[in-house]
Design an enzyme around this catalytic site. Structure first.
Site, PDB file in Angstrom:
ATOM      1  N   HIS A  79     -26.514   0.535  14.877  1.00 40.65           N
ATOM      2  CA  HIS A  79     -27.539  -0.164  15.646  1.00 40.65           C
ATOM      3  C   HIS A  79     -27.402  -1.680  15.535  1.00 40.65           C
ATOM      4  O   HIS A  79     -26.828  -2.207  14.580  1.00 40.65           O
ATOM      5  CB  HIS A  79     -28.921   0.267  15.175  1.00 40.65           C
ATOM      6  CG  HIS A  79     -29.281   1.654  15.614  1.00 40.65           C
ATOM      7  ND1 HIS A  79     -30.456   2.258  15.254  1.00 40.65           N
ATOM      8  CD2 HIS A  79     -28.623   2.550  16.402  1.00 40.65           C
ATOM      9  CE1 HIS A  79     -30.505   3.462  15.796  1.00 40.65           C
ATOM     10  NE2 HIS A  79     -29.405   3.663  16.489  1.00 40.65           N
ATOM     11  N   GLU A  81     -29.603  -4.014  14.877  1.00 38.36           N
ATOM     12  CA  GLU A  81     -30.224  -4.617  13.697  1.00 38.36           C
ATOM     13  C   GLU A  81     -29.321  -4.458  12.477  1.00 38.36           C
ATOM     14  O   GLU A  81     -29.135  -5.396  11.700  1.00 38.36           O
ATOM     15  CB  GLU A  81     -31.576  -3.955  13.383  1.00 38.36           C
ATOM     16  CG  GLU A  81     -32.573  -4.000  14.510  1.00 38.36           C
ATOM     17  CD  GLU A  81     -32.599  -2.712  15.331  1.00 38.36           C
ATOM     18  OE1 GLU A  81     -33.708  -2.240  15.629  1.00 38.36           O
ATOM     19  OE2 GLU A  81     -31.522  -2.189  15.673  1.00 38.36           O
ATOM     20  N   CYS A 117     -35.577   1.811  14.657  1.00 40.73           N
ATOM     21  CA  CYS A 117     -35.652   3.176  14.130  1.00 40.73           C
ATOM     22  C   CYS A 117     -35.994   3.113  12.636  1.00 40.73           C
ATOM     23  O   CYS A 117     -36.009   2.036  12.024  1.00 40.73           O
ATOM     24  CB  CYS A 117     -34.329   3.910  14.359  1.00 40.73           C
ATOM     25  SG  CYS A 117     -32.988   3.400  13.248  1.00 40.73           S
ATOM     26  N   CYS A 120     -33.253   1.472  10.442  1.00 36.26           N
ATOM     27  CA  CYS A 120     -33.202   0.022  10.620  1.00 36.26           C
ATOM     28  C   CYS A 120     -34.414  -0.658  10.001  1.00 36.26           C
ATOM     29  O   CYS A 120     -34.298  -1.736   9.413  1.00 36.26           O
ATOM     30  CB  CYS A 120     -33.058  -0.338  12.096  1.00 36.26           C
ATOM     31  SG  CYS A 120     -31.409   0.035  12.755  1.00 36.26           S
TER      32      CYS A 120
END
Length: 161
Positions: A79, A81, A117, A120
């Site tokens: 992801h 992040e 999520c 993250c």
């Protein structure tokens, strides 16, 4: 002349970073900023050396019709992040702000109710990031105090990407 707010300035940069994303479903971009300096950037993509979904021309989660926010272990990508966090030292990130923008690949619209999520969120907490700013549309955004993620632990069920 009307200037863009600092938040939208950084969100515009995160949106540009998102365009490097390789996901066939959503393009997310993030930047980590402290004291008006960009510490790092990140976008969604497969780990270095592995093939991206855009290169393979398929998304396993999409083929399996897995809804947003579920079964991330089946995703090839890291992801945005996480990629931004990987690229900066914790010492730099303590007290920083992460800016996040998500765009739906098919429609080009901003991801509705975008958020990080659970994995993250945990990384953001451990990195020492203080705030997360998420774009809702070209001018509107939400600012999340990461302390809220710590105090109101929602790890028992929440939808992310």
């Amino acid at each position: 002349m009307q200037r863009s707010s600092k938040e939208n300035y950084y969100l515009d940069i995160a949106e540009a970073v998102a365009q490097r994303g390789t996901c066939l479903r959503k393009k997310y971009g993030s930047i980590i900023v402290k004291n008006d300096a960009i510490l790092s950037t990140g976008y969604v993509g497969a780990p270095r050396g592995r093939k991206n979904c855009c290169d393979l021309n398929f998304c396993l989660r999409e083929q399996m019709q897995i809804p947003r926010g579920e079964r991330y272990e089946l995703c090839r990508s890291v992801h945005a992040e996480a990629n931004a966090i990987i690229s900066a030292s914790r010492e730099q990130m303590i007290g920083s702000t992460l800016f996040l923008v998500g765009v739906d690949v098919k429609t080009g619209a901003y991801v509705e109710n975008a958020t990080s999520c659970q994995m993250c969120k945990r990384m953001i907490i451990n990195a020492g990031i203080e705030k997360v700013v998420i774009r809702d549309n070209k001018t509107d955004f939400r600012t999340i105090d990461v302390k809220d993620w710590i105090e109101n632990d929602d790890s028992l069920g929440s939808v992310g990407y």
